[in-house]
Design a protein around this motif. Structure first.
Motif, PDB file in Angstrom:
ATOM      1  N   PRO A 185      -2.931  -9.823 -11.656  1.00  0.00           N
ATOM      2  CA  PRO A 185      -2.419 -10.668 -12.741  1.00  0.00           C
ATOM      3  C   PRO A 185      -3.042 -10.439 -14.117  1.00  0.00           C
ATOM      4  N   HIS A 186      -4.115  -9.665 -14.213  1.00  0.00           N
ATOM      5  CA  HIS A 186      -4.867  -9.599 -15.463  1.00  0.00           C
ATOM      6  C   HIS A 186      -4.521  -8.396 -16.340  1.00  0.00           C
ATOM      7  N   ALA A 187      -3.493  -7.655 -15.963  1.00  0.00           N
ATOM      8  CA  ALA A 187      -2.992  -6.534 -16.777  1.00  0.00           C
ATOM      9  C   ALA A 187      -1.485  -6.486 -16.619  1.00  0.00           C
ATOM     10  N   THR A 188      -0.799  -5.921 -17.619  1.00  0.00           N
ATOM     11  CA  THR A 188       0.632  -5.675 -17.474  1.00  0.00           C
ATOM     12  C   THR A 188       0.778  -4.373 -16.692  1.00  0.00           C
ATOM     13  N   ASN A 189       1.260  -4.478 -15.461  1.00  0.00           N
ATOM     14  CA  ASN A 189       1.316  -3.340 -14.544  1.00  0.00           C
ATOM     15  C   ASN A 189       2.639  -2.590 -14.748  1.00  0.00           C
ATOM     16  N   THR A 190       2.553  -1.370 -15.234  1.00  0.00           N
ATOM     17  CA  THR A 190       3.741  -0.631 -15.638  1.00  0.00           C
ATOM     18  C   THR A 190       4.074   0.518 -14.687  1.00  0.00           C
ATOM     19  N   ILE A 191       5.293   0.997 -14.823  1.00  0.00           N
ATOM     20  CA  ILE A 191       5.777   2.122 -14.033  1.00  0.00           C
ATOM     21  C   ILE A 191       5.970   3.311 -14.966  1.00  0.00           C
ATOM     22  N   ARG A 192       5.396   4.452 -14.614  1.00  0.00           N
ATOM     23  CA  ARG A 192       5.645   5.695 -15.356  1.00  0.00           C
ATOM     24  C   ARG A 192       6.804   6.409 -14.665  1.00  0.00           C
ATOM     25  N   VAL A 193       7.887   6.604 -15.413  1.00  0.00           N
ATOM     26  CA  VAL A 193       9.089   7.246 -14.878  1.00  0.00           C
ATOM     27  C   VAL A 193       9.270   8.573 -15.612  1.00  0.00           C
ATOM     28  N   MET A 194       9.280   9.676 -14.858  1.00  0.00           N
ATOM     29  CA  MET A 194       9.353  11.016 -15.452  1.00  0.00           C
ATOM     30  C   MET A 194      10.793  11.513 -15.461  1.00  0.00           C
ATOM     31  N   SER A 195      11.312  11.806 -16.658  1.00  0.00           N
ATOM     32  CA  SER A 195      12.701  12.262 -16.793  1.00  0.00           C
ATOM     33  C   SER A 195      12.769  13.633 -17.451  1.00  0.00           C
ATOM     34  N   VAL A 206      15.876  11.753 -13.184  1.00  0.00           N
ATOM     35  CA  VAL A 206      14.521  11.245 -12.940  1.00  0.00           C
ATOM     36  C   VAL A 206      13.950  11.987 -11.748  1.00  0.00           C
ATOM     37  N   VAL A 207      12.817  12.633 -11.946  1.00  0.00           N
ATOM     38  CA  VAL A 207      12.252  13.451 -10.874  1.00  0.00           C
ATOM     39  C   VAL A 207      11.201  12.704 -10.063  1.00  0.00           C
ATOM     40  N   ALA A 208      10.477  11.793 -10.704  1.00  0.00           N
ATOM     41  CA  ALA A 208       9.390  11.108 -10.009  1.00  0.00           C
ATOM     42  C   ALA A 208       8.996   9.861 -10.784  1.00  0.00           C
ATOM     43  N   ALA A 209       8.276   8.982 -10.113  1.00  0.00           N
ATOM     44  CA  ALA A 209       7.757   7.773 -10.760  1.00  0.00           C
ATOM     45  C   ALA A 209       6.537   7.287  -9.999  1.00  0.00           C
ATOM     46  N   HIS A 210       5.630   6.654 -10.706  1.00  0.00           N
ATOM     47  CA  HIS A 210       4.515   6.002 -10.014  1.00  0.00           C
ATOM     48  C   HIS A 210       4.180   4.707 -10.732  1.00  0.00           C
ATOM     49  N   HIS A 211       3.755   3.733  -9.924  1.00  0.00           N
ATOM     50  CA  HIS A 211       3.443   2.397 -10.424  1.00  0.00           C
ATOM     51  C   HIS A 211       1.940   2.286 -10.614  1.00  0.00           C
ATOM     52  N   ARG A 212       1.538   1.839 -11.804  1.00  0.00           N
ATOM     53  CA  ARG A 212       0.112   1.675 -12.092  1.00  0.00           C
ATOM     54  C   ARG A 212      -0.255   0.196 -12.026  1.00  0.00           C
ATOM     55  N   PHE A 213      -1.451  -0.069 -11.545  1.00  0.00           N
ATOM     56  CA  PHE A 213      -1.939  -1.444 -11.438  1.00  0.00           C
ATOM     57  C   PHE A 213      -3.345  -1.520 -12.014  1.00  0.00           C
ATOM     58  N   GLY A 214      -3.594  -2.574 -12.784  1.00  0.00           N
ATOM     59  CA  GLY A 214      -4.921  -2.790 -13.326  1.00  0.00           C
ATOM     60  C   GLY A 214      -5.907  -3.221 -12.252  1.00  0.00           C
ATOM     61  N   THR A 215      -7.170  -3.195 -12.620  1.00  0.00           N
ATOM     62  CA  THR A 215      -8.259  -3.611 -11.733  1.00  0.00           C
ATOM     63  C   THR A 215      -9.325  -4.308 -12.575  1.00  0.00           C
ATOM     64  N   ARG A 216     -10.352  -4.806 -11.919  1.00  0.00           N
ATOM     65  CA  ARG A 216     -11.480  -5.374 -12.675  1.00  0.00           C
ATOM     66  C   ARG A 216     -12.114  -4.309 -13.570  1.00  0.00           C
ATOM     67  N   SER A 217     -12.066  -3.059 -13.137  1.00  0.00           N
ATOM     68  CA  SER A 217     -12.653  -1.967 -13.928  1.00  0.00           C
ATOM     69  C   SER A 217     -11.834  -1.653 -15.175  1.00  0.00           C
ATOM     70  N   SER A 218     -10.507  -1.729 -15.063  1.00  0.00           N
ATOM     71  CA  SER A 218      -9.646  -1.321 -16.182  1.00  0.00           C
ATOM     72  C   SER A 218      -9.408  -2.435 -17.188  1.00  0.00           C
ATOM     73  N   GLY A 219      -9.694  -3.680 -16.814  1.00  0.00           N
ATOM     74  CA  GLY A 219      -9.521  -4.792 -17.737  1.00  0.00           C
ATOM     75  C   GLY A 219      -8.062  -5.119 -17.985  1.00  0.00           C
ATOM     76  N   ALA A 220      -7.677  -5.146 -19.268  1.00  0.00           N
ATOM     77  CA  ALA A 220      -6.330  -5.582 -19.650  1.00  0.00           C
ATOM     78  C   ALA A 220      -5.290  -4.463 -19.576  1.00  0.00           C
ATOM     79  N   VAL A 221      -5.709  -3.232 -19.246  1.00  0.00           N
ATOM     80  CA  VAL A 221      -4.765  -2.116 -19.163  1.00  0.00           C
ATOM     81  C   VAL A 221      -4.701  -1.616 -17.724  1.00  0.00           C
ATOM     82  N   ASP A 222      -3.666  -0.791 -17.453  1.00  0.00           N
ATOM     83  CA  ASP A 222      -3.475  -0.305 -16.080  1.00  0.00           C
ATOM     84  C   ASP A 222      -3.689   1.189 -15.935  1.00  0.00           C
ATOM     85  N   ASN A 223      -4.114   1.863 -16.996  1.00  0.00           N
ATOM     86  CA  ASN A 223      -4.238   3.315 -16.965  1.00  0.00           C
ATOM     87  C   ASN A 223      -5.292   3.774 -15.950  1.00  0.00           C
ATOM     88  N   THR A 224      -4.962   4.840 -15.220  1.00  0.00           N
ATOM     89  CA  THR A 224      -5.878   5.317 -14.181  1.00  0.00           C
ATOM     90  C   THR A 224      -7.183   5.845 -14.774  1.00  0.00           C
TER      91      THR A 224
END
Length: 350
Positions: A185-195, A206-224
């Motif tokens: 709940p603490h980050a806006t969790n986005t989907i990267r869709v490759m076109s 669309v060839v591929a997609a992956h869903h990113r999720f935040g963590t306590r480590s990433s804070g307010a962002v979801d980037n790996t």
């Protein structure tokens, strides 16, 4: 940060990651990874034993050649310009309220006057402030009013200094769908869709997609890279695969990818979750690509909402670690045919 300092930092990390690789393989194996155009980190992310080097788009090709598929990449590289273009062609995208200058928000419409950030925040409760040319979540501020206090990236201890935010973009905060909020709940969790576009016909796909999720480590962002996690999205169904924690992000440099079915911080199940409105998202990505003829390779960031979805932005030079961790791009015959025709990969590289 100067280009020289950035290069020195990247070289230091590359050597550190290469040394970590040699704990389980030889230096000759590491040299072979470099020789094929990959960086040391990818030796732990990609399954070269199963798919070979030829199954993956190399980092060298991504950096040096894939740009041939796009013209006028700066249109999407500047988030202000990109947002205005997407709005003009009818793509669902977050509203842009203005650009910061001298501590004030300069509005983009004729009817509004300059205002301070706090006044705008009182009207909208939540805002996103981010660099016009940023990437990987660097410099992104999630600003909100909570119990009468200004909260920045989830903390009241972080001061908001508008005078230091010149040229930053101020936009709508996207409230994510319950499925994503329940996972983290603490980050806006986005989907990267490759076109991309098919060779010959030019039809978007669309060839591929992956869903990113935040963590306590990433804070307010979801980037790996900041410590977020990633799960594959089945392009045909929208179902999520297993969740991956990456070295150099959630895990220390030199670690192996860690796979799980559940989010490590919340315990919420990820594997098997189906992204709502997935067919609509795919259709809109294709439609948007069809309205942008200068672009043949874009990674779109999408947030699903309670009543639809928003395309946050398009990236004309996307990082593909997360995508290829789940599936090698060159195994798709459409991608290989396109890349061979445009000289991005060798026709003999199988």
């Amino acid at each position: 940060m100067s280009e020289g300092v950035r290069l020195a930092k990247r070289l230091r990390v590359e050597v550190q990651e290469a040394r970590a690789n040699t704990r389980t393989s030889s230096w000759w194996d590491q040299v072979d990874v470099w020789r094929h155009g990959f960086v040391a980190r990818q030796a732990r992310l990609f399954d070269f034993e199963q798919f070979g080097f030829s199954g993956y788009l190399s980092e060298y090709a991504r950096k040096r050649r894939v740009h041939r598929l796009n013209r006028n990449a700066g249109v999407l590289g500047d988030k202000l310009v990109a947002g205005l273009v997407l709005e003009a062609i009818g793509t669902p995208t977050p509203a842009i309220f203005g650009v910061m200058e001298a501590g004030q928000v300069v509005p983009l419409d004729r009817a509004s006057e300059r205002t301070d950030l706090e006044s705008l925040l009182r009207r909208h409760d939540r805002l996103v402030v981010k660099p016009r040319d940023g990437s990987h979540g660097h410099g992104v501020l999630m600003v909100e009013r909570r119990d009468g206090a200004t909260v920045v990236n989830g903390s009241t201890a972080t001061p908001l200094r508008p005078e230091r935010l010149d040229r930053m973009l101020v936009s709508e905060f996207v409230e994510q769908h319950e499925y994503a909020r329940s996972i983290y709940p603490h980050a806006t969790n986005t989907i990267r869709v490759m076109s991309l576009r098919e060779h010959g016909s030019g039809r978007p796909f669309v060839v591929a997609a992956h869903h990113r999720f935040g963590t306590r480590s990433s804070g307010a962002v979801d980037n790996t890279g900041a410590g977020g996690l990633t799960a594959d999205v089945d392009v045909a169904t929208g179902a999520l695969g297993r969740l991956a924690a990456l070295p150099g992000g959630y895990l220390p440099v030199g670690a192996r990818v860690r796979w799980s079915d559940d989010h490590p911080d919340t315990g919420a199940r990820v594997t098997g979750t189906v992204v709502p409105r997935w067919p609509e998202i795919i259709a809109e990505i294709k439609r948007t690509m069809s309205r942008l003829p200068d672009f043949g390779w874009v990674g779109w960031d999408v947030a699903v909402t309670a009543d639809g979805f928003k395309i946050i932005e398009g990236n004309p030079g996307p990082d593909i670690h997360g995508l290829q961790l789940h599936q090698p791009l060159l195994r798709d015959t459409r991608v290989r045919t396109l890349f061979e025709a445009r000289g991005i990969v060798s026709a003999g590289r199988r």
